[in-house]
Design a protein around this motif. Structure first.
Motif: not given
Length: 491
Positions: A80-100
């Motif tokens: 989603s980082m690639y799709a949002s910031f590279c393929a479409f260049v749109v912001a903002p995006v909210i990410f929630i990482n669950v890897l602890d």
């Protein structure tokens, strides 16, 4: 404390970027809230990037706050980082990482390395910097004897900086690494820990508005939403976020189970995907040479489209280029459907892909179709407009809560909202909109109990999904042409 070159900048410095970075289009009508895993070991403080909403506006910011890797299977947020910031260049995006890093980790065995030109290149992946112990024989080096940095491929580099360390030929290193393979669907689903009072996984959705002041448009978990148990919770979250807000969710159909378009209907029915807030998608796509779940590409595309449309979600994200290079299943098999096959999926409430001068998202129906004919629940753009208007009413008029329930308040709300709705109508975003205060609905006992009721009427444009041209052979035209009796014929 482990030193880092960026902790104490002193003097003239240079940083390089790519030759061109487009400024992102910004908007929150299509705000993506995305759950998954990220290589947080690459960040300065991995523990701070766990089960908390992280707002990012550029790829650089996402890399700094969450880390980035091209391994989308292990680190699902990165697609989603690639799709949002590279393929479409749109912001903002909210990410929630669950890897602890405290929970999903593995200990690496002690290993001897040769020091080459004052550096050691670790072979292990996902190394946590705070876990690194460097020994020369029985002596443990101090963390001031070396610097820890990461290469472009995410491997740890140890650079000897002290005179003693720089002279070493070999060192022994022990470390621990994050283990994304240990993350399970239960970690994405999450819950509430009564002992610690902490929320994790999809339960963190509750924190998005209080922490960021923004309301979600899409709840997403590419790489996980194809699991029915995860999808069920995502759908359940859409109807009442914080007890007030609404959102849509993007659900992927598992392309290992549904390998061809005729398998999709069975998967949709077996998993119970029949909800107006759920947009179901099939198959996967290739972006930047790597497989990406369609939900990641679709979410970025829809957010970009909304931002370009004055931040209003009234246009259906169908027949829109999705910036993909191919449509594929999990095993890499390419999918090429004709319009008839793609329309079959649309008819069962699934959004898919169609190649027409580029890969395009194709489909206007929520997963509630064909079981519902209710316009606001069938059409994706109508459902999104209703959710968006509902959320904006709550956030816009929250400041009026607890004001005196007098006619000044009533007139103020009616006037303000009618002006706002009229502006959308005049801009062609809505077919109509108005707010009304009905005295019959607001009896004295209701007002005394603190309740004031308004009716909001809106009409969103439905998509022109079926454009029909009727061709007919006109023999009179032929007769006129051959006999020269027509207005354009020869005499």
């Amino acid at each position: 404390m482990i030193m880092n070159l960026k902790e104490y900048p002193h003097g003239a410095r240079v940083e390089e970027e790519g030759s061109y970075i487009a400024a992102p289009v910004t908007g929150t009508a299509g705000l993506q809230v995305i759950f998954g895993t990220a290589p947080v070991n690459l960040t300065e403080n991995p523990e701070a990037a766990v089960n908390t909403p992280i707002v990012c506006r550029t790829m650089k910011e996402a890399q700094e706050k969450l880390g980035y890797s091209d391994d989308y299977k292990k680190y699902t947020l990165c697609q989603s980082m690639y799709a949002s910031f590279c393929a479409f260049v749109v912001a903002p995006v909210i990410f929630i990482n669950v890897l602890d890093p405290e929970k999903h980790r593995k200990e690496n065995a002690e290993k001897e390395y040769t020091v080459v030109s004052g550096q050691v290149f670790l072979e292990e992946e996902g190394v946590l910097r705070k876990s690194v112990v460097v020994k020369s024989g029985e002596e443990t080096l101090r963390d001031t004897d070396y610097l820890l940095t990461f290469s472009d491929n995410g491997k740890l580099i140890i650079t000897m900086v002290s005179e003693k360390a720089a002279g070493l030929a070999k060192v022994s290193i022990t470390s621990a690494s994050i283990a994304p393979e240990q993350v399970t669907a239960e970690d994405i689903i999450g819950g509430y820990d009564a002992e610690t009072g902490k929320e994790y996984g999809l339960e963190v959705m509750r924190q998005v508005y209080p922490r960021t002041g923004m309301t979600a448009a899409f709840i997403m978990a590419p790489g996980w939403s194809h699991k029915p148990e995860v999808a069920a919770v995502m759908i359940a979250k859409c109807g009442s976020i914080n007890g007030a807000f609404m959102a849509e969710t993007l659900i992927d159909i598992d392309t290992e189970t549904a390998r061809k378009h005729t398998d999709v209907e069975v998967c949709k029915k077996e998993n119970g995907y029949v909800d107006s807030h759920a947009i179901v998608l099939w198959p996967k796509v290739v972006m930047g040479g790597r497989q990406v779940y369609l939900s990641a590409a679709y979410g970025a595309m829809a957010a970009h489209m909304d931002a370009k449309n004055d931040d209003v979600p009234n246009i259906s994200p169908s027949n829109v280029l999705i910036n993909a290079e191919a449509a594929v299943t999990e095993d890499g098999t390419e999918i090429f459907m004709d319009r008839q096959q793609a329309n079959m999926l649309n008819g069962i409430g699934v959004v898919t892909l169609l190649y027409e001068a580029g890969w395009r998202a194709w489909g206007n129906n929520t997963s509630a179709f064909p079981d519902t004919k209710e316009l606001k629940d069938r059409w994706i753009n109508c459902r999104r407009v209703f959710s968006w208007i509902a959320n904006s009413l709550i956030t816009t008029y929250h400041e009026k809560v607890d004001s005196p329930a007098n006619y000044r308040l009533i007139e103020n709300i009616c006037d303000s909202e009618n002006i706002r709705l009229n502006s959308f109508v005049s801009a062609g975003k809505l077919a109509g909109g108005r707010i009304e205060y009905n005295e019959e609905e607001n009896r004295v006992e209701n007002l005394l109990s603190g309740q004031v009721v308004f009716h909001v009427y809106i009409a969103a444009y439905t998509p022109a999904e079926d454009i029909l041209f009727i061709l007919k052979f006109d023999p009179e035209m032929l007769k006129e042409n051959l006999t020269g009796t027509g207005t354009g014929g020869e005499s």
